[in-house]
Design an enzyme around this catalytic site. Structure first.
Site, PDB file in Angstrom:
ATOM      1  N   ASP A 157     -13.851   7.395  -1.976  1.00  0.00           N
ATOM      2  CA  ASP A 157     -13.547   6.944  -3.346  1.00  0.00           C
ATOM      3  C   ASP A 157     -14.370   7.756  -4.359  1.00  0.00           C
ATOM      4  OD1 ASP A 157     -11.737   4.945  -2.602  1.00  0.00           O
ATOM      5  OD2 ASP A 157     -13.341   3.482  -2.310  1.00  0.00           O
ATOM      6  N   SER A 168       0.827  -1.211   0.000  1.00  0.00           N
ATOM      7  CA  SER A 168       0.000   0.000   0.000  1.00  0.00           C
ATOM      8  C   SER A 168       0.864   1.266   0.000  1.00  0.00           C
ATOM      9  CB  SER A 168      -0.897   0.011   1.244  1.00  0.00           C
ATOM     10  OG  SER A 168      -1.558   1.258   1.338  1.00  0.00           O
ATOM     11  N   LEU A 169       0.449   2.232  -0.811  1.00  0.00           N
ATOM     12  CA  LEU A 169       1.144   3.527  -0.847  1.00  0.00           C
ATOM     13  C   LEU A 169       0.524   4.526   0.133  1.00  0.00           C
ATOM     14  CD1 LEU A 169       1.673   3.856  -4.709  1.00  0.00           C
ATOM     15  CD2 LEU A 169       3.472   3.665  -2.981  1.00  0.00           C
ATOM     16  N   LYS A 219     -14.225  -3.391   3.022  1.00  0.00           N
ATOM     17  CA  LYS A 219     -14.981  -2.137   2.873  1.00  0.00           C
ATOM     18  C   LYS A 219     -16.461  -2.257   3.267  1.00  0.00           C
ATOM     19  CE  LYS A 219     -12.157   0.306  -0.516  1.00  0.00           C
ATOM     20  NZ  LYS A 219     -12.157   1.030  -1.791  1.00  0.00           N
ATOM     21  N   GLY A 252      -4.554   5.058 -11.910  1.00  0.00           N
ATOM     22  CA  GLY A 252      -5.259   5.069 -10.632  1.00  0.00           C
ATOM     23  C   GLY A 252      -4.543   5.798  -9.509  1.00  0.00           C
ATOM     24  N   ASN A 311     -19.430  -5.655 -18.821  1.00  0.00           N
ATOM     25  CA  ASN A 311     -18.748  -6.630 -17.957  1.00  0.00           C
ATOM     26  C   ASN A 311     -18.774  -8.011 -18.586  1.00  0.00           C
ATOM     27  OD1 ASN A 311     -17.369  -7.031 -15.478  1.00  0.00           O
ATOM     28  ND2 ASN A 311     -19.134  -8.159 -14.687  1.00  0.00           N
ATOM     29  N   ALA A 358     -17.678  -4.567 -13.341  1.00  0.00           N
ATOM     30  CA  ALA A 358     -18.831  -4.347 -12.461  1.00  0.00           C
ATOM     31  C   ALA A 358     -18.562  -4.922 -11.074  1.00  0.00           C
ATOM     32  CB  ALA A 358     -20.079  -4.985 -13.083  1.00  0.00           C
ATOM     33  N   GLY A 359     -17.296  -4.877 -10.640  1.00  0.00           N
ATOM     34  CA  GLY A 359     -16.925  -5.382  -9.316  1.00  0.00           C
ATOM     35  C   GLY A 359     -17.039  -4.295  -8.259  1.00  0.00           C
TER      36      GLY A 359
HETATM   37  P1  ATR Z   1     -12.572  -4.870  -7.693  1.00  0.00           P
HETATM   38  O1  ATR Z   1     -13.030  -4.777  -6.286  1.00  0.00           O
HETATM   39  O2  ATR Z   1     -11.147  -4.405  -7.894  1.00  0.00           O
HETATM   40  O3  ATR Z   1     -13.524  -4.216  -8.644  1.00  0.00           O
HETATM   41  P2  ATR Z   1     -13.649  -7.441  -8.315  1.00  0.00           P
HETATM   42  O4  ATR Z   1     -14.849  -7.115  -7.505  1.00  0.00           O
HETATM   43  O5  ATR Z   1     -13.017  -8.792  -8.169  1.00  0.00           O
HETATM   44  O6  ATR Z   1     -12.466  -6.424  -8.039  1.00  0.00           O
HETATM   45  O7  ATR Z   1     -13.998  -7.169  -9.864  1.00  0.00           O
HETATM   46  C1  ATR Z   1     -13.139  -7.483 -10.890  1.00  0.00           C
HETATM   47  C2  ATR Z   1     -13.770  -7.049 -12.207  1.00  0.00           C
HETATM   48  O8  ATR Z   1     -12.831  -7.352 -13.270  1.00  0.00           O
HETATM   49  C3  ATR Z   1     -15.057  -7.777 -12.550  1.00  0.00           C
HETATM   50  O9  ATR Z   1     -15.880  -6.901 -13.264  1.00  0.00           O
HETATM   51  C4  ATR Z   1     -14.561  -8.925 -13.437  1.00  0.00           C
HETATM   52  O10 ATR Z   1     -15.541  -9.429 -14.320  1.00  0.00           O
HETATM   53  P3  ATR Z   1     -16.582 -10.566 -13.796  1.00  0.00           P
HETATM   54  O11 ATR Z   1     -17.607  -9.833 -12.993  1.00  0.00           O
HETATM   55  O12 ATR Z   1     -17.141 -11.142 -15.040  1.00  0.00           O
HETATM   56  O13 ATR Z   1     -15.769 -11.533 -12.992  1.00  0.00           O
HETATM   57  C5  ATR Z   1     -13.502  -8.192 -14.223  1.00  0.00           C
HETATM   58  N1  ATR Z   1     -12.485  -9.081 -14.822  1.00  0.00           N
HETATM   59  C6  ATR Z   1     -11.539  -9.789 -14.186  1.00  0.00           C
HETATM   60  N2  ATR Z   1     -10.745 -10.429 -15.076  1.00  0.00           N
HETATM   61  C7  ATR Z   1     -11.208 -10.130 -16.321  1.00  0.00           C
HETATM   62  C8  ATR Z   1     -10.810 -10.474 -17.653  1.00  0.00           C
HETATM   63  N3  ATR Z   1      -9.787 -11.273 -17.896  1.00  0.00           N
HETATM   64  N4  ATR Z   1     -11.507  -9.947 -18.687  1.00  0.00           N
HETATM   65  C9  ATR Z   1     -12.557  -9.116 -18.449  1.00  0.00           C
HETATM   66  N5  ATR Z   1     -12.978  -8.752 -17.212  1.00  0.00           N
HETATM   67  C10 ATR Z   1     -12.317  -9.244 -16.151  1.00  0.00           C
END
Ligand code: ATR
Length: 270
Positions: free
Chosen positions: A103, A15-16, A66, A233, A148, A126-127
């Site tokens: 954020d 972490s920074l 979080k 970021g 997504n 969409a994570g």
């Molecule tokens: P964060 O909290 O950083 O958003 P996360 O909740 O794990 O992390 O979400 C990761 C996101 O990256 C998701 O939208 C994931 O898509 P899925 O919902 O289909 O899993 C997306 N993601 C991860 N690897 C990917 C890949 N190789 N190609 C496209 N989308 C990817």
């Protein structure tokens, strides 16, 4: 008495946030220290209990805590409640904490000027990270599409936090949507697997990747070569930190100084 601040997460070693906050604390002469605290999932509430006895002013929270941080707070901002996650807790005495989500303003600050009459945004992913961004853009009246890999998650996010008219689709269709977008925000973790998207000509449009360092470098270099204005970021990381700092101390710190320290720290470790 030196006050304690910090960031709780797992993993947290890279972490920074300590670099950013301790720099500002020194610059501004506050008697406080900011530490990185590794706390595994399931241990968050115990960690808070420890901090309640340690002259703690507040903490930042990152993955995977979080949502839990919001649940542990006795008071929360509307934004944190709406998103269902807090990245900032402020100690209010006894065993009470207030939850905020910086954020959202951090993302808007990092993005710069927004024009609801002109801007159209595409959010990739969409994570958890996409939630604050979708909320921020919707509140600012920006027309928005969420793309997504798992379309149902994009649809759920659009329904949860998008304004009326927010679209959702498969990320495989991104080329169709990028034609008319003025801002593209990549929140996916595809950079961790060494993957990136091939972009059309940017014509000075904005491509914002919420990762930084080696993770986002290939995607951002490609975007810049295609004529996009790129942002990584780090600007968002520093801006969310600044809004947390302002909550704790009532003063906004110097964002440029924070950003310079982060870039220097990344250079030193790469
Ligand atoms: P964060 O909290 O950083 O958003 P996360 O909740 O794990 O992390 O979400 C990761 C996101 O990256 C998701 O939208 C994931 O898509 P899925 O919902 O289909 O899993 C997306 N993601 C991860 N690897 C990917 C890949 N190789 N190609 C496209 N989308 C990817």
């Amino acid at each position: 008495m030196t006050k304690l601040l910090g960031v709780i997460g797992d993993p947290i070693a890279h972490s920074l946030s300590p670099v950013i906050h301790n720099g500002w604390l020194r610059d501004m002469g506050f008697n406080a220290v900011y530490e990185a605290m590794q706390v595994p999932e399931g241990e968050f509430q115990n960690a808070l209990k420890t901090l309640e006895n340690r002259d703690c002013l507040g903490i930042n929270i990152t993955l995977p805590h979080k949502a839990n941080a919001l649940r542990c707070a006795s008071e929360a901002s509307d934004t944190a409640q709406r998103i269902g996650a807090a990245n900032t807790l402020t100690f209010r005495g006894g065993n009470t904490w207030r939850a905020d989500n910086t954020d959202v303003p951090g993302f808007i600050k990092a993005l710069g000027a927004l024009d609801p009459d002109r801007d159209r945004a595409v959010v990739l992913g969409a994570g958890g990270s996409a939630r604050a961004i979708v909320h921020a853009l919707s509140v600012h009246g920006i027309e928005l599409t969420i793309l997504n890999r798992t379309v149902s998650k994009a649809e759920a996010l659009a329904h949860d936090l998008g304004a009326r008219g927010t679209k959702a689709d498969d990320i495989d269709q991104y080329k169709d949507y990028l034609e008319s977008a003025t801002i593209v925000i990549n929140t996916t973790s595809m950079g961790y697997g060494g993957n990136s998207l091939e972009l059309p000509i940017g014509n000075n449009r904005t491509f914002f990747d919420i990762s930084y360092g080696k993770i986002s470098a290939p995607q951002l270099e490609h975007a810049a070569a295609r004529g996009w204005q790129v942002k990584d970021g780090l600007t968002m990381l520093v801006a969310q930190a600044a809004f947390s700092f302002e909550i704790w101390f009532g003063e906004m710190p110097d964002l440029a100084a924070g950003l310079n320290r982060c870039r220097a720290a990344l250079r030193a470790t790469s």
